[in-house]
Design an enzyme around this catalytic site. Structure first.
Site, PDB file in Angstrom:
ATOM      1  N   HIS A 110       2.950   4.038  12.408  1.00  0.00           N
ATOM      2  CA  HIS A 110       2.020   5.022  12.916  1.00  0.00           C
ATOM      3  C   HIS A 110       2.542   5.874  14.139  1.00  0.00           C
ATOM      4  CE1 HIS A 110      -1.320   2.331  11.575  1.00  0.00           C
ATOM      5  NE2 HIS A 110      -0.512   2.324  10.682  1.00  0.00           N
ATOM      6  N   GLU A 155      -5.135   1.697   2.780  1.00  0.00           N
ATOM      7  CA  GLU A 155      -5.126   0.331   3.578  1.00  0.00           C
ATOM      8  C   GLU A 155      -4.997   0.701   4.825  1.00  0.00           C
ATOM      9  OE1 GLU A 155      -3.071  -2.512   5.896  1.00  0.00           O
ATOM     10  OE2 GLU A 155      -2.636  -0.666   5.844  1.00  0.00           O
ATOM     11  N   GLU A 156      -4.844   2.117   5.260  1.00  0.00           N
ATOM     12  CA  GLU A 156      -4.861   2.462   6.657  1.00  0.00           C
ATOM     13  C   GLU A 156      -6.343   2.953   7.164  1.00  0.00           C
ATOM     14  OE1 GLU A 156      -2.553   2.064   8.341  1.00  0.00           O
ATOM     15  OE2 GLU A 156      -0.557   2.183   7.407  1.00  0.00           O
ATOM     16  N   ASP A 190       6.143   1.869   7.081  1.00  0.00           N
ATOM     17  CA  ASP A 190       4.904   1.321   6.892  1.00  0.00           C
ATOM     18  C   ASP A 190       4.365   2.199   5.864  1.00  0.00           C
ATOM     19  OD1 ASP A 190       2.514   0.050   7.170  1.00  0.00           O
ATOM     20  OD2 ASP A 190       1.549   0.935   8.914  1.00  0.00           O
ATOM     21  N   HIS A 192       0.729  -1.264   0.037  1.00  0.00           N
ATOM     22  CA  HIS A 192       0.117  -0.021   0.086  1.00  0.00           C
ATOM     23  C   HIS A 192       0.797   1.168  -0.047  1.00  0.00           C
ATOM     24  CE1 HIS A 192       0.553   1.060   4.401  1.00  0.00           C
ATOM     25  NE2 HIS A 192       0.434  -0.032   4.574  1.00  0.00           N
ATOM     26  N   ASP A 201      -0.319   4.376   0.838  1.00  0.00           N
ATOM     27  CA  ASP A 201      -0.848   5.285   1.545  1.00  0.00           C
ATOM     28  C   ASP A 201      -0.017   5.243   3.080  1.00  0.00           C
ATOM     29  OD1 ASP A 201      -2.404   2.869   2.065  1.00  0.00           O
ATOM     30  OD2 ASP A 201      -3.755   4.058   3.283  1.00  0.00           O
ATOM     31  N   GLU A 258       4.444  -5.507   3.881  1.00  0.00           N
ATOM     32  CA  GLU A 258       4.230  -4.875   5.270  1.00  0.00           C
ATOM     33  C   GLU A 258       5.545  -4.821   6.294  1.00  0.00           C
ATOM     34  OE1 GLU A 258       1.747  -3.248   6.541  1.00  0.00           O
ATOM     35  OE2 GLU A 258      -0.012  -3.578   5.167  1.00  0.00           O
TER      36      GLU A 258
END
Lengths: 353, 353
Positions: free
Chosen positions: A330, A127-128, A97, A71, A73, A156
């Site tokens: 994150h 994806e988030e 990430d 991903h 994003d 990931e």
């Protein structure tokens, strides 16, 4: 539009990806930059745009096809864009990430013009955020044929380890009913919060299962994630709801997991609110064995739910393998160790070249 | 300004009081009408205005003084003003709670110009809202001498029964702590909601006490009125708070009640958030005995908290006695049986004339 040099050092490419902000829903500029770079620098690939996602694949007629997906994003930026180097580490939003994984895949997309297996690259959006917005879901609906593969590898963050399959997750609301009354005359009521003790006792005494599948050890968990009850400061509550999250090993399918939770809370009102099945590790697949041999690593179980479950649902063995650090995902201080990016490129080249 | 005829039939006076809206904070017009009527129709009384409250008293030098108090505010009107008669009942907002009692007291204020005991009448504001706005509190601060008495009778709805003293009430937050973790790796956390089971067990198994004081039976209660815990659907909660309301018999004072609750929840973090002591029935006082003889009724315990506790805190025995129906208070269909208004006038006249 920013220029991306896919054949440069993948660490520089990762920094360049971080420097193009791509918070979920706003991946358009990064998707366009990737699309342009793939069209210009990887003429051996067929390229397909889908919303804010970019797909690319070889069509060499090989026996097997390996799909590499990441991903593009990120979670919202926290003062950590553009990227910066500090103490040998590459810092920035999405560095772990999972733009490190994206950089590895994008580099290989351009570098491997004659791979051993046919290759499909999927750089996708959203994806988030809520599952319903997930770009892979849209691609599955609109470009189903692009997801065909014998093995899917998601980039990931795993710190360079191989994490196979994933656990499923479901949520139920367990409701306890009582009868309202003024708390000055509480014997006229039936306190639903007091009665919820029985629900909490079942949770507190629940013995969670551990299961080994294909050499991976899965560890289940049954946890209250929320409890709520109460009407006013002088009222005996007539309802108490405990929201329970069950994380289950992939040897239970969705129906079996739901049945189990209903049995645990037998006698209470149980409402299913959310259910995502897990994914078996699928390491028996020859392409997966080849990949494990290339990494030289023992696979471990993925305990969190990831998009590998989407591939499992399509019958495609899938695993997580990426250079990022899952513990930094994150966080404001998100960063990646460049050595893990280089190592991932080497491992995948060994497997695919 | 509406005219009130205090010497007319008290049932008509009750209807006239209902017809002047007086939602809490908006009692000015009704207070002015009462003040004017008392000044014109009860020249034997000294009258004092205090905000939206009206005070009036005889100064006859009697040995004993009896205080008759009623709040003149109501909860918000629900399409039930003006008053109406239907099937022999008087309907309207505040008819039971407690303009029926106010009508009885206002009638007697004008009618009893030579009472056996000195009399004080208190028509006050803001009883139906937060305690800090309560008119009796303001009167206590600004006109303390006006509250002196040997017995206080509150005209709260009791269906014509005598309810003596009142139970106390306190609230605590009982907090349970744990450690947050992702629910996919729940063994790294410590679920505060699961641990709250011990708090609920103590509540569910608590044996509430019953106590007889002065022939009145008080019944305690310890009730969770709220429970809350939870961070997100995928997080093991690190905190769960149970709000508990303890209704306690007036043989426990505030400190004893708090100590008891802290003992019940020994080992947990207990924070006191609210505490109103109860009031002993005080029926040993001769004026109270005289009043009971006039009613011919057996007194019962008041289980809810009322303003009698304010008088008890001043050392004045106090009880609730009024013609309204407590079960109709605050309902859209609030009404009063006129026969109970007439009966209350007769009883109090027998006691005071």
């Amino acid at each position: 539009m920013p220029h991306l040099d896919l054949l440069a050092d993948p660490v520089d490419l990762c920094a360049a990806l971080v420097d193009v902000p791509s918070v979920s829903g706003e991946e358009g500029e990064l998707a366009s930059a990737l699309e342009a770079a793939l069209r210009a620098q990887a003429p051996h690939l067929r390229v397909q745009r889908s919303g804010h996602a970019v797909l690319a694949r070889t069509e060499l007629g090989r026996d097997k096809r390996v799909l590499l997906a990441g991903h593009i994003d990120t979670v919202p930026i926290a003062g950590n864009v553009p990227s910066r180097r500090d103490g040998g580490l590459l810092h920035g939003c999405g560095s772990s990430d999972m733009k490190a994984g994206d950089a590895v895949f994008a580099h290989l997309a351009a570098a491997l013009d004659d791979p051993r297996h046919d290759l499909t690259f999927v750089f996708y959006d959203c994806e988030e955020v809520e599952a319903v917005r997930n770009g892979l879901g849209r691609i599955e609906r609109e470009h189903r044929d692009w997801l065909a593969a014998d093995l899917a590898i998601l980039g990931e963050p795993t710190n360079g380890a191989v994490e196979a399959g994933c656990q499923g997750t479901l949520r139920v609301d367990v409701a306890v009913r009582g009868r309202r009354a003024h708390s000055a005359r509480s014997w006229l009521g039936d306190n639903a919060v007091h009665k919820a003790e029985a629900v909490l006792r079942r949770l507190a005494t629940y013995a969670a299962r551990e299961v080994e599948i294909d050499g991976c050890r899965y560890r289940e968990g049954l946890q209250a994630v929320r409890i709520a009850g109460g009407v006013a400061g002088n009222v005996v509550p007539d309802e108490c709801v405990v929201t329970v999250n069950f994380r289950f090993a992939p040897d239970r399918d969705a129906a079996a997991a739901e049945k189990h939770v209903r049995e645990v809370f037998d006698g209470f009102e149980v409402t299913l609110t959310d259910l995502s099945p897990g994914a078996l590790p699928g390491l028996g697949e020859p392409a997966a064995q080849e990949f494990l041999a290339a990494t030289g690593a023992e696979p471990t179980a993925k305990l969190g739910w990831t998009d590998v479950a989407r591939f499992a649902a399509l019958g495609i063995p899938a695993l997580n393998y990426g250079p990022g650090d899952p513990n930094l995902a994150h966080t404001r201080d998100e960063h990646v160790d460049p050595r893990l990016i280089t190592e991932a490129v080497d491992v995948l080249r060994r497997f695919l070249a």
